[in-house]
Every structure is written in structure tokens, then in C-alpha cells.
Design a protein around this motif. Sequence first.
Motif, PDB file in Angstrom:
ATOM      1  N   SER A 163     -21.624   5.505  26.622  1.00 30.21           N
ATOM      2  CA  SER A 163     -23.065   5.298  26.403  1.00 30.21           C
ATOM      3  C   SER A 163     -23.676   6.303  25.404  1.00 30.21           C
ATOM      4  O   SER A 163     -24.732   6.038  24.852  1.00 30.21           O
ATOM      5  CB  SER A 163     -23.883   5.240  27.704  1.00 30.21           C
ATOM      6  N   ASP A 164     -23.027   7.440  25.160  1.00 28.88           N
ATOM      7  CA  ASP A 164     -23.454   8.329  24.067  1.00 28.88           C
ATOM      8  C   ASP A 164     -22.719   7.958  22.777  1.00 28.88           C
ATOM      9  O   ASP A 164     -23.290   7.890  21.703  1.00 28.88           O
ATOM     10  CB  ASP A 164     -23.154   9.795  24.392  1.00 28.88           C
ATOM     11  N   ILE A 165     -21.393   7.770  22.923  1.00 26.91           N
ATOM     12  CA  ILE A 165     -20.543   7.371  21.792  1.00 26.91           C
ATOM     13  C   ILE A 165     -19.957   6.003  22.121  1.00 26.91           C
ATOM     14  O   ILE A 165     -19.542   5.768  23.261  1.00 26.91           O
ATOM     15  CB  ILE A 165     -19.374   8.365  21.590  1.00 26.91           C
ATOM     16  N   SER A 166     -19.908   5.109  21.136  1.00 22.51           N
ATOM     17  CA  SER A 166     -19.183   3.847  21.282  1.00 22.51           C
ATOM     18  C   SER A 166     -18.291   3.666  20.067  1.00 22.51           C
ATOM     19  O   SER A 166     -18.728   3.891  18.932  1.00 22.51           O
ATOM     20  CB  SER A 166     -20.147   2.658  21.386  1.00 22.51           C
ATOM     21  N   LEU A 173      -1.790  -5.922  35.903  1.00 21.74           N
ATOM     22  CA  LEU A 173      -2.962  -5.049  36.067  1.00 21.74           C
ATOM     23  C   LEU A 173      -4.156  -5.855  36.568  1.00 21.74           C
ATOM     24  O   LEU A 173      -4.291  -7.037  36.251  1.00 21.74           O
ATOM     25  CB  LEU A 173      -3.334  -4.405  34.724  1.00 21.74           C
ATOM     26  N   ASN A 174      -5.008  -5.180  37.322  1.00 19.96           N
ATOM     27  CA  ASN A 174      -6.260  -5.809  37.751  1.00 19.96           C
ATOM     28  C   ASN A 174      -7.333  -5.500  36.724  1.00 19.96           C
ATOM     29  O   ASN A 174      -7.656  -4.344  36.481  1.00 19.96           O
ATOM     30  CB  ASN A 174      -6.700  -5.273  39.123  1.00 19.96           C
ATOM     31  N   GLY A 175      -7.889  -6.549  36.113  1.00 18.16           N
ATOM     32  CA  GLY A 175      -8.928  -6.361  35.102  1.00 18.16           C
ATOM     33  C   GLY A 175     -10.317  -6.380  35.715  1.00 18.16           C
ATOM     34  O   GLY A 175     -10.497  -6.608  36.916  1.00 18.16           O
ATOM     35  N   LEU A 176     -11.324  -6.117  34.861  1.00  9.64           N
ATOM     36  CA  LEU A 176     -12.727  -6.156  35.278  1.00  9.64           C
ATOM     37  C   LEU A 176     -13.448  -7.221  34.441  1.00  9.64           C
ATOM     38  O   LEU A 176     -12.993  -7.591  33.358  1.00  9.64           O
ATOM     39  CB  LEU A 176     -13.382  -4.787  35.044  1.00  9.64           C
ATOM     40  N   ASP A 177     -14.575  -7.657  34.937  1.00  3.79           N
ATOM     41  CA  ASP A 177     -15.331  -8.733  34.289  1.00  3.79           C
ATOM     42  C   ASP A 177     -15.937  -8.256  32.958  1.00  3.79           C
ATOM     43  O   ASP A 177     -16.798  -7.363  32.960  1.00  3.79           O
ATOM     44  CB  ASP A 177     -16.450  -9.206  35.230  1.00  3.79           C
ATOM     45  N   PRO A 178     -15.516  -8.837  31.824  1.00  2.00           N
ATOM     46  CA  PRO A 178     -16.041  -8.375  30.531  1.00  2.00           C
ATOM     47  C   PRO A 178     -17.534  -8.645  30.356  1.00  2.00           C
ATOM     48  O   PRO A 178     -18.190  -7.990  29.536  1.00  2.00           O
ATOM     49  CB  PRO A 178     -15.215  -9.179  29.515  1.00  2.00           C
ATOM     50  N   GLU A 179     -18.091  -9.565  31.132  1.00  2.00           N
ATOM     51  CA  GLU A 179     -19.531  -9.859  31.021  1.00  2.00           C
ATOM     52  C   GLU A 179     -20.383  -8.683  31.491  1.00  2.00           C
ATOM     53  O   GLU A 179     -21.558  -8.575  31.157  1.00  2.00           O
ATOM     54  CB  GLU A 179     -19.893 -11.113  31.837  1.00  2.00           C
ATOM     55  N   GLU A 180     -19.793  -7.797  32.314  1.00  2.00           N
ATOM     56  CA  GLU A 180     -20.542  -6.635  32.812  1.00  2.00           C
ATOM     57  C   GLU A 180     -20.565  -5.486  31.802  1.00  2.00           C
ATOM     58  O   GLU A 180     -21.272  -4.494  31.984  1.00  2.00           O
ATOM     59  CB  GLU A 180     -19.917  -6.133  34.123  1.00  2.00           C
ATOM     60  N   TYR A 181     -19.743  -5.613  30.745  1.00  2.00           N
ATOM     61  CA  TYR A 181     -19.640  -4.509  29.785  1.00  2.00           C
ATOM     62  C   TYR A 181     -20.890  -4.481  28.897  1.00  2.00           C
ATOM     63  O   TYR A 181     -21.315  -5.517  28.386  1.00  2.00           O
ATOM     64  CB  TYR A 181     -18.392  -4.691  28.913  1.00  2.00           C
ATOM     65  N   PRO A 182     -21.501  -3.307  28.728  1.00  2.00           N
ATOM     66  CA  PRO A 182     -22.745  -3.249  27.926  1.00  2.00           C
ATOM     67  C   PRO A 182     -22.505  -3.698  26.479  1.00  2.00           C
ATOM     68  O   PRO A 182     -21.442  -3.450  25.915  1.00  2.00           O
ATOM     69  CB  PRO A 182     -23.129  -1.758  27.958  1.00  2.00           C
ATOM     70  N   ARG A 183     -23.496  -4.350  25.910  1.00  2.00           N
ATOM     71  CA  ARG A 183     -23.418  -4.762  24.504  1.00  2.00           C
ATOM     72  C   ARG A 183     -23.596  -3.542  23.599  1.00  2.00           C
ATOM     73  O   ARG A 183     -24.402  -2.657  23.886  1.00  2.00           O
ATOM     74  CB  ARG A 183     -24.530  -5.762  24.188  1.00  2.00           C
ATOM     75  N   LEU A 184     -22.872  -3.528  22.497  1.00  2.00           N
ATOM     76  CA  LEU A 184     -23.058  -2.453  21.526  1.00  2.00           C
ATOM     77  C   LEU A 184     -24.408  -2.622  20.826  1.00  2.00           C
ATOM     78  O   LEU A 184     -24.900  -3.742  20.697  1.00  2.00           O
ATOM     79  CB  LEU A 184     -21.939  -2.492  20.471  1.00  2.00           C
ATOM     80  N   PRO A 185     -25.009  -1.501  20.373  1.00  2.00           N
ATOM     81  CA  PRO A 185     -26.314  -1.611  19.713  1.00  2.00           C
ATOM     82  C   PRO A 185     -26.232  -2.500  18.474  1.00  2.00           C
ATOM     83  O   PRO A 185     -25.245  -2.448  17.741  1.00  2.00           O
ATOM     84  CB  PRO A 185     -26.646  -0.171  19.308  1.00  2.00           C
ATOM     85  N   LYS A 240     -12.940   0.919   7.370  1.00  2.00           N
ATOM     86  CA  LYS A 240     -12.115  -0.287   7.491  1.00  2.00           C
ATOM     87  C   LYS A 240     -11.721  -0.531   8.950  1.00  2.00           C
ATOM     88  O   LYS A 240     -11.091   0.315   9.580  1.00  2.00           O
ATOM     89  CB  LYS A 240     -10.862  -0.090   6.637  1.00  2.00           C
ATOM     90  N   ASN A 241     -12.108  -1.660   9.492  1.00  2.00           N
ATOM     91  CA  ASN A 241     -11.741  -2.087  10.857  1.00  2.00           C
ATOM     92  C   ASN A 241     -12.228  -1.143  11.957  1.00  2.00           C
ATOM     93  O   ASN A 241     -11.691  -1.151  13.060  1.00  2.00           O
ATOM     94  CB  ASN A 241     -10.214  -2.270  11.002  1.00  2.00           C
ATOM     95  N   LEU A 242     -13.226  -0.303  11.656  1.00  4.72           N
ATOM     96  CA  LEU A 242     -13.676   0.665  12.658  1.00  4.72           C
ATOM     97  C   LEU A 242     -15.199   0.807  12.629  1.00  4.72           C
ATOM     98  O   LEU A 242     -15.798   0.946  11.557  1.00  4.72           O
ATOM     99  CB  LEU A 242     -13.040   2.038  12.379  1.00  4.72           C
ATOM    100  N   LEU A 243     -15.822   0.770  13.816  1.00  7.61           N
ATOM    101  CA  LEU A 243     -17.244   1.094  13.960  1.00  7.61           C
ATOM    102  C   LEU A 243     -17.356   2.255  14.938  1.00  7.61           C
ATOM    103  O   LEU A 243     -16.733   2.231  16.012  1.00  7.61           O
ATOM    104  CB  LEU A 243     -18.036  -0.096  14.532  1.00  7.61           C
ATOM    105  N   PHE A 244     -18.141   3.273  14.589  1.00  2.00           N
ATOM    106  CA  PHE A 244     -18.329   4.434  15.464  1.00  2.00           C
ATOM    107  C   PHE A 244     -19.841   4.637  15.600  1.00  2.00           C
ATOM    108  O   PHE A 244     -20.525   4.974  14.633  1.00  2.00           O
ATOM    109  CB  PHE A 244     -17.677   5.670  14.830  1.00  2.00           C
ATOM    110  N   PHE A 245     -20.363   4.397  16.813  1.00  2.00           N
ATOM    111  CA  PHE A 245     -21.790   4.578  17.090  1.00  2.00           C
ATOM    112  C   PHE A 245     -21.995   5.893  17.830  1.00  2.00           C
ATOM    113  O   PHE A 245     -21.201   6.236  18.716  1.00  2.00           O
ATOM    114  CB  PHE A 245     -22.321   3.477  18.027  1.00  2.00           C
TER     115      PHE A 245
END
Length: 380
Positions: free
Chosen positions: A49-52, A115-127, A238-243
Motif C-alpha cells: 500500500s506504500d509501494i506497488s 497451493l491454496n490461492g486467494l480471491d484476486p477480486e479482493e486485491y486492491p486496484r493499482l492507482p 520496460k515491462n515494469l511499473l513502480f508506484f
Amino acid sequence: MQFVINRDYFVHSVQHVTKAISSRTTIPILTGIKIVADHEGVTLTGSDSDISIECVIPIEEDGEQLVQIIEEGSIVLQAKFFAEIVKKLPEDKIELVVQDQFATTLRSGSSVFNLNGLDPEEYPRLPQIEEENLFQIQNDLMKNIIRQTVFAVSTAETRPILTGVNWQVENKQLTCTATDSHRLAIRKAAIETNIENLTFNNIVIPGKSLTELSKIIDDNDGLLDIVVTENQILFKSKNLLFFSRLLDGNYPATKNMIPDHSKTDIFLETKGFLQAIERALLLSRDGKNNVVNFKTLEDGIVEITSVTPEIGRVTERINTKQLNGEELRISFNGKNIIDALKIVDSNEIKISFTGAMSPFLLRPVDSDKALHLFSPVRTY
């Protein structure tokens, strides 16, 4: 979801995004990596939540197929285990399959992990960032700027604004400033931008964010896109976003702190001076007593001493390249000087003093793009 992916690219991207993931987060979903497979390739996201950080592995690059998408979809997997697993898988291809209830299977050669996964819909959207305020800087220059400023940020949370590096942009020049109130580092660099009169004066980026960014941008002369908004900064390569979020508050005005005259100027060889200060601190106990006494003598010689009452005393005399001005006796924190000397990209430095109790300047002789300011230490 189902895809087959090149292991090396996958491992590389997983290592990048895990740098944004904190085990101390209070949001359980953020302990995971989000994986999305679509027509463009595989996108990995990590955030605290500080860095994405978002990495894209395209379907092909330079004529080599990296990903085969069999079925599009998404999943969130526990980063701690997932990163270790993909690093140790045996073959150069990895297959990932997600079935009902987010049950995920990883296969490589004869190795199979369920592996047991988690629901991707719960993952916060990037800004979503509007790319209005965009400028560019070379990757290797960015790494250098970070190295030469971030060491001077404060580690104390009492003044959170000082845990970041202040960026100002004016006349196509970036000025980066870091201070912990005892020392100050400034680094300037030219930027590229198509925006006339692009100006910022109070962007404060957490030092931690810049340290992580430095680890994952390439060390080459390719251009890094930088986009600034009110409370976020985005770095794109290239191929990378750092927020990264920006720190709230006003950075202290540091311009007025820099003296415009001096009474004593000393030119020294960087490496020799660094080694002399390191020797002076060999007797300091547990890094607590870092005080170094410094005084000028005749014939261009300076004397460095350090005293630790219960252990002993170090005295060393070194030749300067040049010594101009008044006699001087001053004390300072030797560790702070060492930190600065280690990142100076010049064989020779100039130190300018305005008096025994006034801040003094240290700068590389062959560049006007960097300077360091230090407060003296009272020893009486």
C-alpha cells in the motif's frame, strides 16, 4: 487459468514484485502476489500500500516465446512460499493451473506443488495515474542519484518528512535533497521532458521506496519515465511499473542553510581522507562515540584525532592537496563524513569551513552537481 512460462523470466519478475510485499501488513491479501494471465502475457503485482510493483512478462520478446496462455484468468498466491518455490523448480518451463476454489497447481519437470490461492477480486486496484507531469531520466543516472542522496535521510520517525528525499524540478533540472538535520546531501541532474516550464518543489519520496527502486531498475542508459501526481509517483521502464506514495508535509527550506562564503578551504584526496577517518574511528566504542577532532597545521598538513577515554587515542597527520585561509580547529561526526566520502564519484574533494561552530561544505572537485553539508559537534 492455465499457462506455461519461461522459468528464468518468471523468477526474475517474482523477485522484483516481492520487494514491495511486507510481512507486517495488516491487510492479509497484500501478503500475496497477484498473477493475471491475458492476451498480452502474464502480469505480476506486489504491494504493501506504500509501494506497488507491477511486472509484465510478454508472450514473446526478441523473437523468443516466453509465455503460452492456455486459459486466461487471475489468482493471488502467498508471496513468501511462492517466491521460494519458483526459484527452486527444476526445469526451464513452469506450468501454472488454477481450478475451482482457487486451488493452484505448479508443475515443473517431475515436481508438483499444490497451493491454496486467494480471491484476486479482493486485491486492491493499482492507482490510475494521469500522465500529465512526465519527465525522463537515464536508468544508471537514477541509480546514482539514489545512491548519493538516500543515505542521508533520517531513520527516526519523529519527523516523518525527513525519512524521504525531496525532489524539485525547474528549468529541466532535478534537484534531490536529503537531510536528517545533522547532515545534508544534494544531487542535481538534467532531465528530459516535452512539457514547457515543468516545475515541482515539494515532492518527498520515502527513502525506503527509492532504495527498492534502485534494486530493480536496469543499470544502463535506457530512459526511465517518471510521472508525478499529488500523492503518488510512478516510475516506468520496460515491462515494469513502480508506484510509491509521497510523504505528506512540507520539506524544510534547505537553500538558506548553505553558506555562500568560506574562511578556510581544504583540498584532499578522497580515498586517503576516507581511510584516515575510518582509522580514527577504530577505537570508538559500539559506534557511539564517532567524534573526530580536526585541525590545520603549518605546511598544508591537517591533524585528525579521536579519543575514547576508556580505550585510548588515535592521532594522524595527513597532507592536503591545498590549504587556503584561516587556521581551523573543529569537531564533527566521523561516521557521517565516511558515509558521504563513500559515495563521492571524484578522486579529490574540497571542504569549505566558515568557522568552528558553523556548518561546513564538502563537495567533489570535478563536479558541481553534488554537495554535502555537515553540522559540527560541540566538544566542550
